[in-house]
Design a protein around this motif. Structure first.
Motif, mmCIF file in Angstrom:
data_model
loop_
_atom_site.group_PDB
_atom_site.id
_atom_site.type_symbol
_atom_site.label_atom_id
_atom_site.label_comp_id
_atom_site.label_asym_id
_atom_site.label_seq_id
_atom_site.Cartn_x
_atom_site.Cartn_y
_atom_site.Cartn_z
ATOM 1 N N ARG A 264 -15.943 15.256 10.056
ATOM 2 C CA ARG A 264 -16.723 16.203 10.853
ATOM 3 C C ARG A 264 -17.861 15.493 11.574
ATOM 4 O O ARG A 264 -18.284 15.901 12.652
ATOM 5 N N ASN A 268 -16.932 17.266 16.754
ATOM 6 C CA ASN A 268 -17.332 18.638 16.459
ATOM 7 C C ASN A 268 -16.086 19.527 16.309
ATOM 8 O O ASN A 268 -15.529 20.021 17.289
ATOM 9 N N HIS A 269 -15.673 19.723 15.067
ATOM 10 C CA HIS A 269 -14.445 20.484 14.809
ATOM 11 C C HIS A 269 -14.537 21.937 15.268
ATOM 12 O O HIS A 269 -13.559 22.492 15.757
#
Ligand SMILES: Nc1ncnc2c1ncn2[C@@H]1O[C@H](COP(=O)(O)OS(=O)(=O)O)[C@@H](OP(=O)(O)O)[C@H]1O
Ligand SMILES: [Mg+2]
Ligand SMILES: [Mg+2]
Ligand SMILES: [Mg+2]
Length: 382
Positions: A264, A268-269
């Motif tokens: 992560r 930016n998931h």
């Protein structure tokens, strides 16, 4: 004549990446058999394995210098000489010296010359230190990420050896060694589905035996090639028995698969999930360490790769150069989020990168994603 341009460089690059992948395979096997005490921390807090990053960098630097002549070889590479030349790093250096010598002894198997005598620590340090080019808009230099996805490597998961050649600011060839990405795609999915729950030692068992691949492409050729690591034994011949690869023909978002970094912290998931949803993607994203993501797009195993690093992080050229040229020559499109090609001519960073990277198997999907970034950027929290 133009067709032959970079032919020798490409052949050598493929051969040295094979040598490096074999080195990685041996080290990973040993590492997973023992504990994590081979992992030291660098100042930037990224884990670096003893024999891996430095040994691969030294091996490739030494081989390129032998083949093309020290005065003709300029290399931009990830690892610098600081950590390994400290007094307290003596055992680290010993380990690297042994690994490099062991690896170079196998060079002839890949059609390359092994050193006549064992290399000493001074020669190994010189080989690492020679990788001190800072790149830029003119001249010819190699770009090397000795181990991309160090975390993946430590976890017994996906990682890559990435070597590219840049001339006058343009990537002219790229080679990606993916030691744990077999010709058959199942294992990539296997990792994705099981790596949270399966002991790493079982994954390692699955991975051993050289079941990886090497991908390569020359810019402007319209061709990208795939070769099994097992074929390393047949590397004496050139051109070898590589096969052409092509990106996926899927352009329906509901059938497309998104590939993105595992960590992560690296992308930016939630932002990429929002984009994927707005474009109409329905499948679970495939999270894979390293430039194997570019390999997955080039091989047609996924359709989109996105990376949106946190504000302030500057992408480095060695994390992208080889992957980008391979995806492009396999028929894909790679740009920043503003739709512009990545600029490799500004030194070791991808300067001027607009927000993030979007690689797609074709223009239809690519246009949709660029449009989605445009539409959603204001409401994003990047
Ligand atoms: N904070 C942050 N943000 C963005 N990118 C970063 C960051 N930190 C590191 N890196 C670089 O990412 C390389 C690994 O990236 P991946 O995209 O493969 O990430 S992941 O392993 O899948 O999570 C990794 O390459 P290696 O060091 O060669 O493994 C780094 O160069
Ligand atoms: Mg690193
Ligand atoms: Mg990297
Ligand atoms: Mg690296």
């Amino acid at each position: 004549m133009e067709e032959d341009k970079y032919a020798k460089e490409l052949e050598v690059a493929v051969r040295v990446v094979h040598v490096a992948c074999a080195l990685c395979g041996r080290v990973q096997e040993r590492l997973l058999e023992t504990s994590n005490d081979h992992v030291v921390s660098k100042d930037d807090d990224s884990p670096v394995t003893v024999a891996e990053d430095f040994s691969v960098q030294a091996t490739i630097s030494w081989l390129l210098s032998e083949i093309f002549g020290v005065q003709n070889v300029s290399i931009v590479a990830e690892e610098d000489i600081q950590t390994i030349s400290k007094d307290e790093s003596a055992s680290l250096l010993d380990n690297v010296v042994n690994t490099v010598n062991e690896s170079l002894a196998f060079a002839s198997k890949y059609g390359l010359q092994s050193p006549e005598t064992t290399l000493g620590s001074t020669e190994i340090l010189e080989a690492i230190a020679r990788c001190n080019s800072t790149g830029g808009p003119s001249g010819r230099y190699w770009v090397l990420d000795p181990v991309d996805g160090t975390l993946g490597f430590v976890r017994g998961d996906q990682y890559a050896v990435a070597l590219a050649l840049i001339e006058d600011g343009k990537v002219v060839l790229g080679v990606l060694g993916c030691p744990n990405y077999p010709i058959k795609t199942e294992l990539l999915n296997y990792h994705y589905q099981h790596h949270q729950t399966t002991p790493q030692s079982s994954l390692a068992t699955l991975d051993t035996g050289g079941k990886g691949c090497v991908l390569y492409a020359k810019s402007g050729s319209g061709e990208a090639w795939l070769q099994s690591l097992i074929d390393g034994e047949k590397m004496l011949e050139w051109p070898n028995r590589a096969r052409l690869i092509r990106v996926s023909s899927i352009d329906d978002p509901t059938l497309a698969t998104l590939c993105e970094p595992v960590e992560r912290a690296n992308s930016n998931h939630s932002f990429t999930a929002g984009l994927a949803h707005s474009v109409g993607l329905r499948k679970q994203p495939l999270r894979v360490h390293s430039m194997v993501k570019y390999a997955a797009i080039a091989r047609g195993d996924a359709e989109i790769f996105m990376k949106f690093a946190k504000c302030g992080y500057k992408e480095k050229i060695w994390d992208h150069a080889a992957g980008v040229v391979i995806v492009e020559e396999a028929g894909g499109v790679v740009t920043d989020a503003g739709g512009r090609p990545l600029d490799f001519s500004k030194g070791m960073y991808l300067e001027g990168l607009d927000r993030g990277i979007i690689a797609c198997s074709g223009v239809t999907l690519h246009e949709k994603f660029i449009g989605a970034v445009y539409a959603s950027w204001d409401s994003s929290n990047l």
